[in-house]
Design an enzyme around this catalytic site. Structure first.
Site, PDB file in Angstrom:
ATOM      1  N   HIS A 164       4.063 -58.493  26.812  1.00  0.00           N
ATOM      2  CA  HIS A 164       3.011 -58.353  26.066  1.00  0.00           C
ATOM      3  C   HIS A 164       3.096 -58.540  24.702  1.00  0.00           C
ATOM      4  O   HIS A 164       4.449 -58.686  24.125  1.00  0.00           O
ATOM      5  CB  HIS A 164       2.263 -56.848  26.315  1.00  0.00           C
ATOM      6  CG  HIS A 164       3.286 -55.800  25.821  1.00  0.00           C
ATOM      7  ND1 HIS A 164       3.273 -55.317  24.419  1.00  0.00           N
ATOM      8  CD2 HIS A 164       4.233 -55.029  26.527  1.00  0.00           C
ATOM      9  CE1 HIS A 164       4.276 -54.479  24.185  1.00  0.00           C
ATOM     10  NE2 HIS A 164       4.998 -54.176  25.570  1.00  0.00           N
ATOM     11  N   CYS A 197       9.870 -53.132  28.134  1.00  0.00           N
ATOM     12  CA  CYS A 197       9.076 -54.190  28.152  1.00  0.00           C
ATOM     13  C   CYS A 197       9.496 -55.429  27.156  1.00  0.00           C
ATOM     14  O   CYS A 197      10.465 -55.451  26.649  1.00  0.00           O
ATOM     15  CB  CYS A 197       7.566 -53.986  27.634  1.00  0.00           C
ATOM     16  SG  CYS A 197       6.762 -52.709  28.547  1.00  0.00           S
TER      17      CYS A 197
END
Length: 423
Positions: free
Chosen positions: A348, A367
């Site tokens: 992201h 992430c």
């Protein structure tokens, strides 16, 4: 006057209708008896020793009595049978006659089951599956000459408590990456696994493949190599009527055809802290990234994009973090999100506070944080089924069913659900 009266037939012309003296009638009857005797002798089967003598009692039931006997009728399933598999045919058979009418009627709807008669009308057989959790009444009429037999019986099909269905993780008409792994999820545990595997077909875009059970309700199919790019794959689970075990019966078939896109993959290297993308073997981009911090390191291995969203709300509570915890963070909406694991690893756009450390340090909770242009590219160009491989984090792989980590399992071990890799 005599000449105008109708002429009586002679006794020879009148035969048994003649009216005369007692002796005349006796003579006539004697003549008939002789003719009858001669007739029996002449119509013998060719073996005088085997011919029945006049007046013998061996004739028993005459041919006319046989011809008028009512036919015998059998029905499958038998009367009052319960838990009948709806794919098993209803069969009505007439012996010694023919069927003239057969109906199989559902009690709840009044609809009649479709069926057909054999060419000689000796058998009626249903031609389509019946409904589940239904009572059916079988009514029939059979005839033999002037004699007929009618009858009725009832049975019930598999009840709702013993129905099982299946869902797939791919949708009809969608396009996926060449590493997409079809997954079958059953509503009830499967113990008759061989029968279920036999009921599943996968056609197109691969040479061979294998099944792997992750639980009694979760089955996946993986080809030995990625699907052929820009091709079609049809996945069918034809489990209607299949015995899944424990009395559970498949209540419907499922078939999906999807297409594959280009071969797209990305490599994330913790040593260089970069993500490099490739499309059909050609490099299309390279961006600095941040990965999981030492307390929340990113898992390694091959991960397939599960789903994507332009915006996705992140909450620390999903990681069981509460305010006051040193790793807690306020909820925020991440942009251009591509999910890698069910447990919470994503690609992201990094938060503004993380942009200065991209390519330098790891500050995420596992992430892959990217600059805006990189995250946008991954969201716009890549799709579910595309590969993202993470290396050099010195951390094990994610469990293969925590997402679609199936490609971390060597193909020769894929069907062995007990084989364990680096996770």
């Amino acid at each position: 006057m005599t000449s105008s009266s109708p002429r009586r037939p002679s006794s020879e012309q009148a035969g048994l209708r003649v009216r005369g003296s007692r002796s005349s009638r006796a003579s006539a009857l004697s003549a008939l008896g002789l003719v009858a005797l001669l007739g029996l002798t002449a119509c013998g089967a060719g073996s005088g020793d085997d011919a029945a003598a006049p007046g013998s009692s061996t004739s028993g039931t005459t041919a006319s009595q046989h011809a008028s006997a009512a036919p015998e009728v059998s029905v499958t399933p038998a009367a009052d049978t319960a838990m009948v598999n709806p794919v098993d045919p209803v069969v009505v058979t007439a012996s010694g006659g023919e069927l003239t009418d057969v109906t199989v009627t559902a009690a709840s709807t009044g609809e009649s089951a479709k069926g057909s008669l054999s060419e000689n009308h000796g058998e009626w057989r249903s031609t389509q599956p019946l409904a589940f959790n239904e009572t059916y009444t079988v009514s029939y009429t059979a005839r033999n000459g002037d004699q007929q037999r009618t009858g009725q019986s009832a049975f019930t099909t598999v009840d709702a408590a013993h129905e099982a269905d299946v869902s797939l993780n791919v949708r009809d008409g969608e396009t996926y990456g060449v590493w997409q792994v079809p997954e079958f999820t059953f509503s009830e545990p499967v113990t008759n696994k061989a029968a279920v595997e036999k009921a599943i077909t996968v056609e197109g875009a691969h040479q061979k493949g294998q099944f792997r059970w992750y639980s009694d309700q979760k089955l996946r199919f993986r080809p030995d190599k990625p699907w052929t790019p820009h091709s079609s794959v049809t996945v069918s689970a034809n489990i209607l009527g299949t015995d899944l075990g424990n009395g559970m019966i498949g209540n419907g078939n499922k078939s999906v055809t999807f297409t594959t896109g280009a071969e797209q993959r990305a490599y994330v290297d913790n040593t260089t802290k970069t993500l490099v993308s490739y499309v059909d073997g050609k490099q299309t981009g390279s961006w600095p990234v941040t990965l999981g911090n030492p307390d929340w390191p990113s898992t390694t291995g091959k991960k397939v994009i599960i789903e994507q969203a332009e915006s996705y709300e992140f909450k620390a509570s999903s990681l069981n973090l509460k305010p006051g915890d040193p790793h807690y963070y306020p909820p925020f909406d991440a942009s251009n999100v591509s999910r890698l694991t069910w447990s919470g690893e994503f690609i992201h756009q990094a938060l503004p506070s993380a942009l200065p450390v991209l390519g330098v340090a790891n500050v995420s909770h596992g992430c892959v944080g990217m600059p805006p242009e990189g995250a946008s590219y991954m969201y716009d160009v890549f799709r579910p089924g595309d590969m993202v491989e993470v290396v050099n984090t010195d951390y094990p792989q994610a469990d293969p069913d925590d997402g679609y980590g199936d490609w971390n399992i060597p193909f020769e071990h894929y069907a062995d659900e007990n084989w364990h890799g680096n996770w």
